[in-house]
Design a protein around this motif. Sequence first.
Motif, PDB file in Angstrom:
ATOM      1  N   PHE A  37     -12.493 -35.399 -18.712  1.00  0.00           N
ATOM      2  CA  PHE A  37     -13.898 -35.790 -18.740  1.00  0.00           C
ATOM      3  C   PHE A  37     -14.565 -35.300 -20.019  1.00  0.00           C
ATOM      4  O   PHE A  37     -14.060 -34.401 -20.702  1.00  0.00           O
ATOM      5  CB  PHE A  37     -14.646 -35.204 -17.538  1.00  0.00           C
ATOM      6  N   GLU A  38     -15.721 -35.850 -20.292  1.00  0.00           N
ATOM      7  CA  GLU A  38     -16.546 -35.393 -21.417  1.00  0.00           C
ATOM      8  C   GLU A  38     -17.826 -34.761 -20.856  1.00  0.00           C
ATOM      9  O   GLU A  38     -18.751 -35.477 -20.471  1.00  0.00           O
ATOM     10  CB  GLU A  38     -16.901 -36.561 -22.343  1.00  0.00           C
ATOM     11  N   PRO A  39     -17.889 -33.429 -20.790  1.00  0.00           N
ATOM     12  CA  PRO A  39     -19.109 -32.791 -20.288  1.00  0.00           C
ATOM     13  C   PRO A  39     -20.265 -32.961 -21.274  1.00  0.00           C
ATOM     14  O   PRO A  39     -20.078 -32.910 -22.495  1.00  0.00           O
ATOM     15  CB  PRO A  39     -18.721 -31.307 -20.180  1.00  0.00           C
ATOM     16  N   ILE A  40     -21.430 -33.170 -20.736  1.00  0.00           N
ATOM     17  CA  ILE A  40     -22.660 -33.191 -21.519  1.00  0.00           C
ATOM     18  C   ILE A  40     -23.575 -32.125 -20.927  1.00  0.00           C
ATOM     19  O   ILE A  40     -23.764 -32.070 -19.704  1.00  0.00           O
ATOM     20  CB  ILE A  40     -23.328 -34.572 -21.472  1.00  0.00           C
ATOM     21  N   LEU A  41     -24.110 -31.268 -21.770  1.00  0.00           N
ATOM     22  CA  LEU A  41     -24.915 -30.140 -21.309  1.00  0.00           C
ATOM     23  C   LEU A  41     -26.379 -30.551 -21.183  1.00  0.00           C
ATOM     24  O   LEU A  41     -26.880 -31.358 -21.969  1.00  0.00           O
ATOM     25  CB  LEU A  41     -24.796 -28.976 -22.289  1.00  0.00           C
ATOM     26  N   ALA A  42     -27.051 -29.949 -20.203  1.00  0.00           N
ATOM     27  CA  ALA A  42     -28.489 -30.168 -20.061  1.00  0.00           C
ATOM     28  C   ALA A  42     -29.102 -28.913 -19.473  1.00  0.00           C
ATOM     29  O   ALA A  42     -28.487 -28.228 -18.641  1.00  0.00           O
ATOM     30  CB  ALA A  42     -28.773 -31.366 -19.156  1.00  0.00           C
ATOM     31  N   GLY A  43     -30.299 -28.585 -19.923  1.00  0.00           N
ATOM     32  CA  GLY A  43     -30.958 -27.391 -19.408  1.00  0.00           C
ATOM     33  C   GLY A  43     -32.152 -27.023 -20.251  1.00  0.00           C
ATOM     34  O   GLY A  43     -32.672 -27.832 -21.024  1.00  0.00           O
ATOM     35  N   ASP A  44     -32.562 -25.771 -20.113  1.00  0.00           N
ATOM     36  CA  ASP A  44     -33.699 -25.280 -20.884  1.00  0.00           C
ATOM     37  C   ASP A  44     -33.561 -23.774 -21.082  1.00  0.00           C
ATOM     38  O   ASP A  44     -32.782 -23.101 -20.398  1.00  0.00           O
ATOM     39  CB  ASP A  44     -35.025 -25.594 -20.177  1.00  0.00           C
ATOM     40  N   GLY A  45     -34.283 -23.260 -22.044  1.00  0.00           N
ATOM     41  CA  GLY A  45     -34.364 -21.822 -22.269  1.00  0.00           C
ATOM     42  C   GLY A  45     -33.041 -21.165 -22.614  1.00  0.00           C
ATOM     43  O   GLY A  45     -32.139 -21.774 -23.186  1.00  0.00           O
ATOM     44  N   MET A  46     -32.940 -19.879 -22.231  1.00  0.00           N
ATOM     45  CA  MET A  46     -31.762 -19.094 -22.576  1.00  0.00           C
ATOM     46  C   MET A  46     -30.508 -19.610 -21.882  1.00  0.00           C
ATOM     47  O   MET A  46     -29.397 -19.454 -22.381  1.00  0.00           O
ATOM     48  CB  MET A  46     -31.986 -17.617 -22.228  1.00  0.00           C
ATOM     49  N   SER A  47     -30.674 -20.243 -20.723  1.00  0.00           N
ATOM     50  CA  SER A  47     -29.532 -20.796 -20.005  1.00  0.00           C
ATOM     51  C   SER A  47     -28.823 -21.857 -20.846  1.00  0.00           C
ATOM     52  O   SER A  47     -27.595 -21.834 -21.007  1.00  0.00           O
ATOM     53  CB  SER A  47     -30.009 -21.387 -18.673  1.00  0.00           C
ATOM     54  N   LEU A  48     -29.598 -22.774 -21.404  1.00  0.00           N
ATOM     55  CA  LEU A  48     -29.017 -23.797 -22.272  1.00  0.00           C
ATOM     56  C   LEU A  48     -28.502 -23.186 -23.565  1.00  0.00           C
ATOM     57  O   LEU A  48     -27.445 -23.585 -24.084  1.00  0.00           O
ATOM     58  CB  LEU A  48     -30.054 -24.884 -22.573  1.00  0.00           C
ATOM     59  N   SER A  49     -29.209 -22.185 -24.095  1.00  0.00           N
ATOM     60  CA  SER A  49     -28.774 -21.525 -25.328  1.00  0.00           C
ATOM     61  C   SER A  49     -27.395 -20.910 -25.165  1.00  0.00           C
ATOM     62  O   SER A  49     -26.557 -20.988 -26.070  1.00  0.00           O
ATOM     63  CB  SER A  49     -29.785 -20.446 -25.741  1.00  0.00           C
ATOM     64  N   LEU A  50     -27.150 -20.282 -24.011  1.00  0.00           N
ATOM     65  CA  LEU A  50     -25.842 -19.677 -23.771  1.00  0.00           C
ATOM     66  C   LEU A  50     -24.741 -20.735 -23.802  1.00  0.00           C
ATOM     67  O   LEU A  50     -23.703 -20.553 -24.456  1.00  0.00           O
ATOM     68  CB  LEU A  50     -25.835 -18.950 -22.427  1.00  0.00           C
TER      69      LEU A  50
END
Length: 355
Positions: A37-50
Motif C-alpha cells: 500500500f501507499e500510506p498518506i499521512l494526515a493530522g495536525d500539530g506535533m502528532s503530524l510533525s512526528l
Amino acid sequence: MIDFNPHKKILVAPLNWGLGHAARCIPIIDALQKNGFEPILAGDGMSLSLLRKEYPSLAFYELPSTSVEYAKNGSFLKYKLLSQAPKLIKTIAQEKARVAEIHQKENLAGIISDNRFGLRSEKVPSVYITHQLKVLSGSTSIISTTLHQQLISKFDQCWVPDYSTNELAGDMSKSADKTGFVKYIGPLSRFEKKQMKKKWDLLAVLSGPEPQRSLLEKKLLDKLKLFSGKSLIIRGIIEDKQNSRCIGNMTLVNFMLQNELRDSIESSRLIVSRSGYSNIMDLDALGAKTFFIPTPGQFEQEYLARHFQSRGISDYAEQHLFDVDKLHDGSEYKGFGHKKTPNKDFDKSLFDVFK
C-alpha cells in the motif's frame, strides 16, 4: 506477501493529543508499506510533525486542529472537556469535509483513523483504532461509553490494539461483539527488544497535552535534583532540531525519534512516564521497569496505573504527591515481562477490508 495493488492509497490519521496516537500508527504505516500500500499521512500539530520526521518521503495533509485545553486542576478536567464539546463537534464536521477533498485528489482505497471521529468516508472502507471500547469518565462512564460506541459504529471496522485477553487495557478493551466488527490486532509498538548495557539510572518520558506536560516537567526538574543517579528527561516537544542541555546529573532533550528512544529506554534502569496506553504498549514490548504518574483528571490513565500496580508490575503516584522517595519504594515491582515480539506484520487478513 499479500498481492495488493501497489498504488492503493490508505490515509492514516492519528489524534493530536500528545504523541502517543502518532507513535502507535508507526507499525501500522510500516505494515501498509510492506504489504504494497501507499500510506498518506494526515493530522495536525506535533502528532503530524512526528510522523513527517519518521516518514519524510510520504505525502501528508493538514487536518483541522483537534487540540483541547486541559485544566491545570485535574479535578476540573472532565468539565473543561465538556465545555469544549461544541468545538469538537465542529471539528468532526470539518474533518469529514477535509477527507472528501483528500479523497477527490488522491482516490483513496481506505482510511485508518486513530481516535479521529470525522476521519471516515462512505465511499471507501474506514477503520477506527481505539483501546477504549469502554470510556472511563467517572460517574458518567456509561454515557461516555455509549456515545463513543455510537461514533465507532459509523466505521466499517474497529481495530483494538491489545491482546485478545485484554491483558494491557483491562476492562476498557473488552468487547461482546460476535460479528467480526471488532478485531484485536495485538499491541502496537514501534519497538523491538534488544539487549543493551544500562547507561541511565532513570529515564523520564514526558508526553500529553498542555498545560499538564509542562507542569510535570517542572515537578520532575525540581524533585530529581535530589536523585543521586544519572537521569535523562525527554521533554516531548517536537522541534526542527534536537536540542539538549545538562542540569547537574540531569540531561534534557526536547524529543527523540524511534531508534534513539528505543535505545534510551533499553539502556535505563527505570522509566518514569505517564500511564498513557501508547506508552504502555512500548514499555511492554521492551520489558521495561516503570513508575507511572497519571495525567491528573484522566480516568483512563488513573485506571491503568492502578491496574498495573494491582498486578505487581509498576508502582505509581499522583502528580501532586510524587517525590523521589517513591521511586525507591517501588523496588519490589517486577516491571513488564517481555513475552513476544510486537506484531510487525499483522495477520494477512487484517487488510482485507481495503480490497
